[in-house]
Motif scaffolding. Structure first.
Motif, PDB file in Angstrom:
ATOM      1  N   SER A  90      88.730  10.177  53.821  1.00  0.00           N
ATOM      2  CA  SER A  90      88.963   8.906  54.498  1.00  0.00           C
ATOM      3  C   SER A  90      87.725   8.028  54.409  1.00  0.00           C
ATOM      4  N   GLU A  91      87.923   6.765  54.702  1.00  0.00           N
ATOM      5  CA  GLU A  91      86.830   5.799  54.802  1.00  0.00           C
ATOM      6  C   GLU A  91      86.613   5.481  56.283  1.00  0.00           C
ATOM      7  N   GLN A  92      85.360   5.586  56.735  1.00  0.00           N
ATOM      8  CA  GLN A  92      85.029   5.340  58.131  1.00  0.00           C
ATOM      9  C   GLN A  92      84.397   3.959  58.271  1.00  0.00           C
ATOM     10  N   VAL A 133      85.887  -0.997  67.405  1.00  0.00           N
ATOM     11  CA  VAL A 133      86.553   0.303  67.377  1.00  0.00           C
ATOM     12  C   VAL A 133      86.217   0.977  66.046  1.00  0.00           C
ATOM     13  N   ASP A 134      86.294   2.297  66.032  1.00  0.00           N
ATOM     14  CA  ASP A 134      86.063   3.073  64.805  1.00  0.00           C
ATOM     15  C   ASP A 134      87.407   3.336  64.143  1.00  0.00           C
ATOM     16  N   VAL A 135      87.466   3.097  62.847  1.00  0.00           N
ATOM     17  CA  VAL A 135      88.722   3.236  62.116  1.00  0.00           C
ATOM     18  C   VAL A 135      88.541   4.238  60.983  1.00  0.00           C
ATOM     19  N   SER A 136      89.420   5.226  60.942  1.00  0.00           N
ATOM     20  CA  SER A 136      89.464   6.187  59.843  1.00  0.00           C
ATOM     21  C   SER A 136      90.595   5.753  58.911  1.00  0.00           C
ATOM     22  N   ARG A 161      90.944   8.807  70.366  1.00  0.00           N
ATOM     23  CA  ARG A 161      91.916   8.152  69.497  1.00  0.00           C
ATOM     24  C   ARG A 161      92.882   7.312  70.329  1.00  0.00           C
ATOM     25  N   VAL A 162      93.000   6.038  69.981  1.00  0.00           N
ATOM     26  CA  VAL A 162      93.828   5.116  70.758  1.00  0.00           C
ATOM     27  C   VAL A 162      95.027   4.607  69.974  1.00  0.00           C
ATOM     28  N   ALA A 163      95.071   4.864  68.662  1.00  0.00           N
ATOM     29  CA  ALA A 163      96.206   4.372  67.875  1.00  0.00           C
ATOM     30  C   ALA A 163      96.291   5.112  66.548  1.00  0.00           C
ATOM     31  N   ILE A 164      97.522   5.320  66.089  1.00  0.00           N
ATOM     32  CA  ILE A 164      97.800   5.819  64.749  1.00  0.00           C
ATOM     33  C   ILE A 164      98.867   4.908  64.142  1.00  0.00           C
ATOM     34  N   HIS A 165      98.591   4.359  62.974  1.00  0.00           N
ATOM     35  CA  HIS A 165      99.547   3.491  62.285  1.00  0.00           C
ATOM     36  C   HIS A 165      99.734   3.984  60.850  1.00  0.00           C
ATOM     37  N   MET A 201      96.270   4.958  59.363  1.00  0.00           N
ATOM     38  CA  MET A 201      95.074   4.368  59.961  1.00  0.00           C
ATOM     39  C   MET A 201      94.896   5.002  61.338  1.00  0.00           C
ATOM     40  N   HIS A 202      93.783   5.713  61.549  1.00  0.00           N
ATOM     41  CA  HIS A 202      93.484   6.308  62.848  1.00  0.00           C
ATOM     42  C   HIS A 202      92.391   5.482  63.499  1.00  0.00           C
ATOM     43  N   ILE A 203      92.641   5.023  64.720  1.00  0.00           N
ATOM     44  CA  ILE A 203      91.712   4.123  65.396  1.00  0.00           C
ATOM     45  C   ILE A 203      91.177   4.799  66.655  1.00  0.00           C
ATOM     46  N   TYR A 204      89.845   4.726  66.832  1.00  0.00           N
ATOM     47  CA  TYR A 204      89.183   5.408  67.942  1.00  0.00           C
ATOM     48  C   TYR A 204      88.345   4.417  68.749  1.00  0.00           C
ATOM     49  N   SER A 205      88.271   4.668  70.042  1.00  0.00           N
ATOM     50  CA  SER A 205      87.378   3.928  70.925  1.00  0.00           C
ATOM     51  C   SER A 205      86.632   4.932  71.788  1.00  0.00           C
TER      52      SER A 205
END
Length: 271
Positions: free
Chosen positions: A77-79, A108-111, A125-129, A117-121
């Motif tokens: 993945s790309e961080q 936010v940090d995005v993987s 983890r706060v979102a998966i799209h 797309m995994h999004i972290y705060s």
């Protein structure tokens, strides 16, 4: 380092030619991925020169002597770090992905992965799209905007969050068109209790089959929570029941009135 990079590039080019030279037109990205997976499976099953074994078989043998990686799952993945804009979305390669509305203005940090797309705060983890490869696409989760809709229920109808989910949009206009607050409360209940959209759809169908179009928030919440109605027990006061209870009471008392030889003592009780 340059040699390794060149080797990777040659490997990628080899796979690209094997997979997409024979076929390069697909109806969707999913179909293209399925085609690539089938080609990779075929390549890995092909016997290698000088060994008489396939790449898959050689990898299986090599795994036996490899040191275990400290991570349970290796992820390519790309961080990156992105800032949530006023629409509670982050932008990546021209497409927007929603985040919870309380993160507006924050980084936010995005993987970034090939399919997701995994999004972290703050390491949570706060979102998966699903990752979109379209142009200027909006990938929105309506749950991210529920707190805003509670304050401004009138904004729900014309929102991209509702328009982007066909099932919820139809559910709203069919059953809750004049009850925006109830609809928002229903979605909040599903979010807080981790009720999937599939279970919600199933529960709505069950409710409509018994109640027609009279589906309400309370009925749905009861059904989603598996709250079954239990009728209160009513104790019968007829003479037969009373006599039976008297007999049971007398027998119980009689069983405890024994002497040391196991014989019953006399009792004045009568049936």
């Amino acid at each position: 380092m340059q040699n390794e990079k060149g080797h990777v590039e040659r490997s990628v080019e080899y796979v690209r030619r094997k997979a997409f030279a024979p076929k390069d037109s697909f109806a969707s990205a999913i179909e293209a991925q399925e085609w690539l997976d089938s080609i990779l499976k075929k390549l890995n099953a092909t016997k290698q020169q000088g060994t008489g074994k396939s790449a898959g078989e050689l990898l299986t043998e090599e795994k036996k002597v490899l040191v275990k990686h400290p991570s349970s799952v290796m992820i390519c993945s790309e961080q990156i770090q992105l800032r949530a804009d006023k629409y509670a979305t982050v932008s990546y390669q021209g497409n927007r992905y929603s985040v919870p509305d309380n993160l507006v203005g924050l980084f936010v940090d995005v993987s970034v992965r090939s399919r997701q797309m995994h999004i972290y705060s703050q390491n949570k983890r706060v979102a998966i799209h699903h990752r979109s490869y379209k142009s200027h696409d909006w990938v929105i989760d309506i749950e991210h905007y529920l707190d805003t809709f509670k304050k401004k229920p009138g904004a729900l109808v014309g929102s991209q969050a509702l328009a982007g989910n066909h099932y919820l949009r139809n559910l709203y206009f069919n059953l809750f068109q004049n009850e925006s607050r109830e609809f928002i409360e229903l979605l909040s209940y599903c979010r807080d209790h981790m009720v999937s959209e599939e279970k919600l759809e199933e529960s709505v169908k069950r409710l409509l089959s018994t109640c027609g179009n009279h589906a309400t928030l309370e009925k749905l919440r009861a059904l989603l929570g598996n709250k079954s109605f239990v009728a209160p027990t009513v104790e019968t006061k007829d003479n037969i029941t009373l006599k039976a209870k008297e007999q049971l009471s007398w027998i119980t008392e009689l069983m405890h009135q024994t002497n040391d030889n196991g014989q019953y003592k006399q009792s004045n009780n009568r049936i």
